[in-house]
Design an enzyme around this catalytic site. Structure first.
Site, PDB file in Angstrom:
ATOM      1  N   ARG A   1       0.706  -1.260   0.035  1.00  0.00           N
ATOM      2  CA  ARG A   1      -0.057   0.042   0.075  1.00  0.00           C
ATOM      3  C   ARG A   1       0.829   1.227  -0.018  1.00  0.00           C
ATOM      4  O   ARG A   1       0.514   2.448  -0.591  1.00  0.00           O
ATOM      5  CB  ARG A   1      -0.789   0.101   1.325  1.00  0.00           C
ATOM      6  CG  ARG A   1      -1.787  -1.240   1.298  1.00  0.00           C
ATOM      7  CD  ARG A   1      -3.130  -0.968   0.998  1.00  0.00           C
ATOM      8  NE  ARG A   1      -3.863   0.347   1.719  1.00  0.00           N
ATOM      9  CZ  ARG A   1      -4.264   0.465   2.912  1.00  0.00           C
ATOM     10  NH1 ARG A   1      -4.420  -0.840   3.744  1.00  0.00           N
ATOM     11  NH2 ARG A   1      -4.770   1.358   3.512  1.00  0.00           N
TER      12      ARG A   1
ATOM     13  N   VAL B   1      -5.914   6.696   4.734  1.00  0.00           N
ATOM     14  CA  VAL B   1      -4.345   6.696   5.575  1.00  0.00           C
ATOM     15  C   VAL B   1      -3.505   7.173   4.253  1.00  0.00           C
ATOM     16  O   VAL B   1      -2.369   6.961   4.684  1.00  0.00           O
ATOM     17  CB  VAL B   1      -4.340   5.205   6.038  1.00  0.00           C
ATOM     18  CG1 VAL B   1      -5.248   5.089   7.119  1.00  0.00           C
ATOM     19  CG2 VAL B   1      -4.267   4.267   4.990  1.00  0.00           C
TER      20      VAL B   1
ATOM     21  N   HIS C   1      -8.196   7.215  11.285  1.00  0.00           N
ATOM     22  CA  HIS C   1      -7.703   5.761  11.219  1.00  0.00           C
ATOM     23  C   HIS C   1      -6.274   5.853  11.109  1.00  0.00           C
ATOM     24  O   HIS C   1      -5.883   4.677  10.553  1.00  0.00           O
ATOM     25  CB  HIS C   1      -8.571   4.993  10.101  1.00  0.00           C
ATOM     26  CG  HIS C   1      -9.980   4.742  10.335  1.00  0.00           C
ATOM     27  ND1 HIS C   1     -10.791   4.345   9.228  1.00  0.00           N
ATOM     28  CD2 HIS C   1     -10.554   4.758  11.549  1.00  0.00           C
ATOM     29  CE1 HIS C   1     -11.972   4.103   9.664  1.00  0.00           C
ATOM     30  NE2 HIS C   1     -11.832   4.480  11.003  1.00  0.00           N
TER      31      HIS C   1
ATOM     32  N   CYS D   1       5.837   2.135  17.560  1.00  0.00           N
ATOM     33  CA  CYS D   1       6.834   0.998  17.989  1.00  0.00           C
ATOM     34  C   CYS D   1       5.877   0.134  18.977  1.00  0.00           C
ATOM     35  O   CYS D   1       5.304   0.857  19.925  1.00  0.00           O
ATOM     36  CB  CYS D   1       7.921   1.604  18.677  1.00  0.00           C
ATOM     37  SG  CYS D   1       8.930   0.221  19.449  1.00  0.00           S
TER      38      CYS D   1
ATOM     39  N   CYS E   1      12.311  -0.882  15.735  1.00  0.00           N
ATOM     40  CA  CYS E   1      12.377   0.492  16.568  1.00  0.00           C
ATOM     41  C   CYS E   1      14.148   0.755  16.423  1.00  0.00           C
ATOM     42  O   CYS E   1      14.731   0.166  17.237  1.00  0.00           O
ATOM     43  CB  CYS E   1      11.887   0.523  17.762  1.00  0.00           C
ATOM     44  SG  CYS E   1      11.865   2.072  18.522  1.00  0.00           S
TER      45      CYS E   1
HETATM   46  C1  BJW Z   1     -16.885   6.524  -4.807  1.00  0.00           C
HETATM   47  C2  BJW Z   1     -15.981   6.445  -5.814  1.00  0.00           C
HETATM   48  C3  BJW Z   1     -15.861   7.541  -6.500  1.00  0.00           C
HETATM   49  C4  BJW Z   1     -16.010   4.678  -4.982  1.00  0.00           C
HETATM   50  N1  BJW Z   1     -16.523   8.803  -6.017  1.00  0.00           N
HETATM   51  N2  BJW Z   1     -17.426   7.578  -4.247  1.00  0.00           N
HETATM   52  C5  BJW Z   1     -20.526  -4.778  14.828  1.00  0.00           C
HETATM   53  C6  BJW Z   1     -21.395  -3.668  14.656  1.00  0.00           C
HETATM   54  C7  BJW Z   1     -21.190  -2.212  14.808  1.00  0.00           C
HETATM   55  C8  BJW Z   1     -19.691  -2.214  15.003  1.00  0.00           C
HETATM   56  C9  BJW Z   1     -18.794  -3.280  14.913  1.00  0.00           C
HETATM   57  C10 BJW Z   1     -19.456  -4.411  14.893  1.00  0.00           C
HETATM   58  N3  BJW Z   1     -18.245  -5.386  14.964  1.00  0.00           N
HETATM   59  C11 BJW Z   1     -17.199  -4.567  15.181  1.00  0.00           C
HETATM   60  C12 BJW Z   1     -17.505  -3.263  15.071  1.00  0.00           C
HETATM   61  C13 BJW Z   1     -16.451  -2.169  15.319  1.00  0.00           C
HETATM   62  C14 BJW Z   1     -15.685  -2.033  14.019  1.00  0.00           C
HETATM   63  C15 BJW Z   1     -16.677  -1.836  12.874  1.00  0.00           C
HETATM   64  O1  BJW Z   1     -17.087  -0.714  12.561  1.00  0.00           O
HETATM   65  N4  BJW Z   1     -16.999  -2.902  12.192  1.00  0.00           N
HETATM   66  C16 BJW Z   1     -17.909  -2.713  11.126  1.00  0.00           C
HETATM   67  C17 BJW Z   1     -17.355  -3.209   9.724  1.00  0.00           C
HETATM   68  C18 BJW Z   1     -18.921  -3.482  11.360  1.00  0.00           C
HETATM   69  N5  BJW Z   1     -14.838  -0.746  14.205  1.00  0.00           N
HETATM   70  C19 BJW Z   1     -13.767  -0.831  14.852  1.00  0.00           C
HETATM   71  O2  BJW Z   1     -13.208  -1.813  15.103  1.00  0.00           O
HETATM   72  C20 BJW Z   1     -13.078   0.443  15.111  1.00  0.00           C
HETATM   73  N6  BJW Z   1     -12.806   0.346  16.535  1.00  0.00           N
HETATM   74  C21 BJW Z   1     -13.504   0.283  17.597  1.00  0.00           C
HETATM   75  O3  BJW Z   1     -14.722   0.255  17.365  1.00  0.00           O
HETATM   76  O4  BJW Z   1     -12.941   0.416  18.710  1.00  0.00           O
HETATM   77  C22 BJW Z   1     -13.730   0.159  19.974  1.00  0.00           C
HETATM   78  C23 BJW Z   1     -12.551  -0.003  21.024  1.00  0.00           C
HETATM   79  C24 BJW Z   1     -12.809   0.990  22.124  1.00  0.00           C
HETATM   80  C25 BJW Z   1     -11.983   0.695  23.212  1.00  0.00           C
HETATM   81  C26 BJW Z   1     -10.888  -0.385  23.233  1.00  0.00           C
HETATM   82  C27 BJW Z   1     -10.815  -1.044  22.104  1.00  0.00           C
HETATM   83  C28 BJW Z   1     -11.781  -0.961  21.153  1.00  0.00           C
HETATM   84  C29 BJW Z   1     -11.725   0.694  14.521  1.00  0.00           C
HETATM   85  C30 BJW Z   1     -12.230   0.617  12.939  1.00  0.00           C
HETATM   86  C31 BJW Z   1     -10.922   0.823  12.126  1.00  0.00           C
HETATM   87  C32 BJW Z   1     -11.091   0.516  10.575  1.00  0.00           C
HETATM   88  N7  BJW Z   1      -9.997   0.606   9.916  1.00  0.00           N
HETATM   89  C33 BJW Z   1      -9.877   0.224   8.683  1.00  0.00           C
HETATM   90  C34 BJW Z   1      -8.568  -0.367   8.315  1.00  0.00           C
HETATM   91  C35 BJW Z   1      -7.526   0.390   8.297  1.00  0.00           C
HETATM   92  C36 BJW Z   1      -6.570  -0.314   7.463  1.00  0.00           C
HETATM   93  C37 BJW Z   1      -5.944   0.362   6.487  1.00  0.00           C
HETATM   94  O5  BJW Z   1      -6.451   1.193   5.639  1.00  0.00           O
HETATM   95  O6  BJW Z   1      -5.077  -0.307   6.111  1.00  0.00           O
HETATM   96  O7  BJW Z   1     -10.122   1.571   7.726  1.00  0.00           O
HETATM   97  S1  BJW Z   1     -11.282  -0.626   7.994  1.00  0.00           S
HETATM   98  C38 BJW Z   1     -11.619   0.180   6.367  1.00  0.00           C
HETATM   99  O8  BJW Z   1     -12.692   0.812   6.232  1.00  0.00           O
HETATM  100  C39 BJW Z   1     -10.504   1.323   6.519  1.00  0.00           C
HETATM  101  C40 BJW Z   1     -11.380   2.520   6.005  1.00  0.00           C
HETATM  102  O9  BJW Z   1     -10.978   3.623   6.500  1.00  0.00           O
HETATM  103  C41 BJW Z   1     -12.636   2.064   6.374  1.00  0.00           C
HETATM  104  C42 BJW Z   1     -14.013   2.633   5.838  1.00  0.00           C
HETATM  105  O10 BJW Z   1     -14.162   2.335   4.555  1.00  0.00           O
HETATM  106  P1  BJW Z   1     -14.486   3.384   3.453  1.00  0.00           P
HETATM  107  O11 BJW Z   1     -13.529   4.220   3.252  1.00  0.00           O
HETATM  108  O12 BJW Z   1     -15.879   3.763   3.435  1.00  0.00           O
HETATM  109  O13 BJW Z   1     -14.424   2.464   2.231  1.00  0.00           O
HETATM  110  P2  BJW Z   1     -15.315   1.459   1.242  1.00  0.00           P
HETATM  111  O14 BJW Z   1     -14.513   0.619   0.177  1.00  0.00           O
HETATM  112  O15 BJW Z   1     -16.127   0.888   2.320  1.00  0.00           O
HETATM  113  O16 BJW Z   1     -16.416   2.317   0.492  1.00  0.00           O
HETATM  114  C43 BJW Z   1     -15.857   3.367  -0.637  1.00  0.00           C
HETATM  115  C44 BJW Z   1     -17.147   4.065  -0.756  1.00  0.00           C
HETATM  116  O17 BJW Z   1     -16.751   4.947  -1.927  1.00  0.00           O
HETATM  117  C45 BJW Z   1     -18.272   3.035  -1.731  1.00  0.00           C
HETATM  118  O18 BJW Z   1     -19.335   3.585  -1.236  1.00  0.00           O
HETATM  119  C46 BJW Z   1     -18.213   3.363  -3.058  1.00  0.00           C
HETATM  120  O19 BJW Z   1     -19.411   3.564  -3.783  1.00  0.00           O
HETATM  121  C47 BJW Z   1     -17.556   4.850  -3.179  1.00  0.00           C
HETATM  122  N8  BJW Z   1     -16.773   5.139  -4.197  1.00  0.00           N
HETATM  123  N9  BJW Z   1     -15.702   5.163  -6.084  1.00  0.00           N
HETATM  124  C48 BJW Z   1     -17.368   8.794  -5.071  1.00  0.00           C
HETATM  125  N10 BJW Z   1     -15.209   7.875  -7.611  1.00  0.00           N
HETATM  126 ZN    ZN Z   2      10.779   1.315  20.399  1.00  0.00          ZN
END
Ligand code: BJW
Ligand code: ZN
Length: 255
Positions: A74, A108, A124, A132, A152
């Site tokens: 990436r 990111v 995110h 680290c 690190c």
């Molecule tokens: C266009 C286009 C064009 C295309 N023009 N549009 C069950 C229910 C509810 C919540 C949860 C659950 N089980 C687990 C959870 C929580 C979980 C969550 O939400 N999961 C769901 C999937 C259900 N969340 C977490 O775990 C978060 N943390 C948390 O809740 O912590 C609680 C906690 C508290 C205290 C202690 C410990 C814990 C953290 C979430 C982190 C998400 N990280 C990621 C990965 C990062 C890795 C990386 O990038 O390498 O972030 S997931 C991935 O999805 C990434 C993105 O930022 C994120 C959102 O995706 P995004 O950006 O919306 O992309 P897509 O592909 O889904 O959509 C693209 C859109 O663009 C589409 O709609 C297209 O149509 C559109 N499009 N071309 C306009 N040209």
């Molecule tokens: Zn360190």
């Protein structure tokens, strides 16, 4: 169809003209036209792995080499891409609203800053930074190649990407600033996100004042290729590539 898009853009411009405070939530779709793959497109996989299988702390414990391969690929890809007209349009809008314009991104890839946006909250994390696993030090490593299992320089422990994985909390200060911006916003633009990942997706009900938290509910404008989970709470839906629709919005605003 073109008429529908024009009408939606007219309504969006009208809402923005009277807004004092604006927040934006972006997702992977805003970078799609730059050549950064989205997460939930039809294949949505990286070499056969689902994002949920490489972007968790458990995956990193189990197989840090695989996770670093994913992030190094990436990082290399992001090194070859440029901001698109959608990123530039949002930077222009910040120029007009100044401190009352906050851009919250789930991405990111660093492309909003590369386009000139300044008030950016990366909820995110960032592909540019490492953290680290021993001493917690965060370092900006740019996009230099990091090797298979980088360590690190200070304590020799294994480094990880400074990215928020599933099951991990978002950085508290960044999240609080994002929630405050959504709460204050007269208008929230939701751009290129499927709005299925929490807590980021909660910024939409926060902006709307769901639960009566705001005297005057904020307006929500969605920019996406198709309706999403956010559409039900949106006042206006602008459906088309954001690299085209956001510049057309700017034209209407005289930017
Ligand atoms: C266009 C286009 C064009 C295309 N023009 N549009 C069950 C229910 C509810 C919540 C949860 C659950 N089980 C687990 C959870 C929580 C979980 C969550 O939400 N999961 C769901 C999937 C259900 N969340 C977490 O775990 C978060 N943390 C948390 O809740 O912590 C609680 C906690 C508290 C205290 C202690 C410990 C814990 C953290 C979430 C982190 C998400 N990280 C990621 C990965 C990062 C890795 C990386 O990038 O390498 O972030 S997931 C991935 O999805 C990434 C993105 O930022 C994120 C959102 O995706 P995004 O950006 O919306 O992309 P897509 O592909 O889904 O959509 C693209 C859109 O663009 C589409 O709609 C297209 O149509 C559109 N499009 N071309 C306009 N040209
Ligand atoms: Zn360190």
């Amino acid at each position: 169809m073109a008429d529908e898009l024009d009408t939606a853009l007219d309504r969006a411009a009208e809402l923005l003209r009277s807004a004092r405070s604006i927040a934006v939530l972006t997702g992977a779709g805003v970078s799609a036209e730059s050549g950064v793959p989205t997460f939930r497109a039809s294949d949505g996989l990286w070499e056969g792995h689902r994002i949920e299988d490489v972007a968790t702390p458990f995956a990193f414990q189990r197989n840090p080499r695989l996770v670093w391969q994913f992030y190094n690929a990436r990082r290399a890809n992001v090194g070859t891409v440029k901001p698109n007209p959608g990123h530039h349009a949002l930077a222009k809008m910040e120029g007009r609203w100044g401190e009352n314009f906050t851009l919250v991104t789930q991405n990111v890839d660093g492309l909003h800053r590369a386009a000139g946006s300044r008030n950016v909250l990366e909820v995110h994390g960032s592909l540019y930074r490492t953290r680290c696993t021993g001493c917690d030090e965060i370092a900006d490593r740019g996009l230099e190649p990091l090797g298979e299992l980088p360590t690190c320089p200070a304590c020799s422990a294994l480094l990880r990407p400074d990215i928020v994985w599933f099951h991990e909390p978002l950085p508290e200060d960044v999240w609080e600033a994002a929630a405050l911006a959504a709460h204050r916003a007269d208008v929230l633009l939701v751009v290129g996100t499927s709005a299925v990942v929490y807590p980021a997706a909660n910024l939409i009900p926060i902006a709307r004042g769901v639960g009566g938290a705001k005297p005057e509910p904020g307006k929500v404008i969605e920019f996406n290729l198709t309706p999403t989970e956010a559409s039900e709470l949106a006042d206006v839906g602008v459906y088309g590539p954001s690299g085209q629709t956001l510049p057309r919005l700017c034209e209407r605003l005289g930017l």
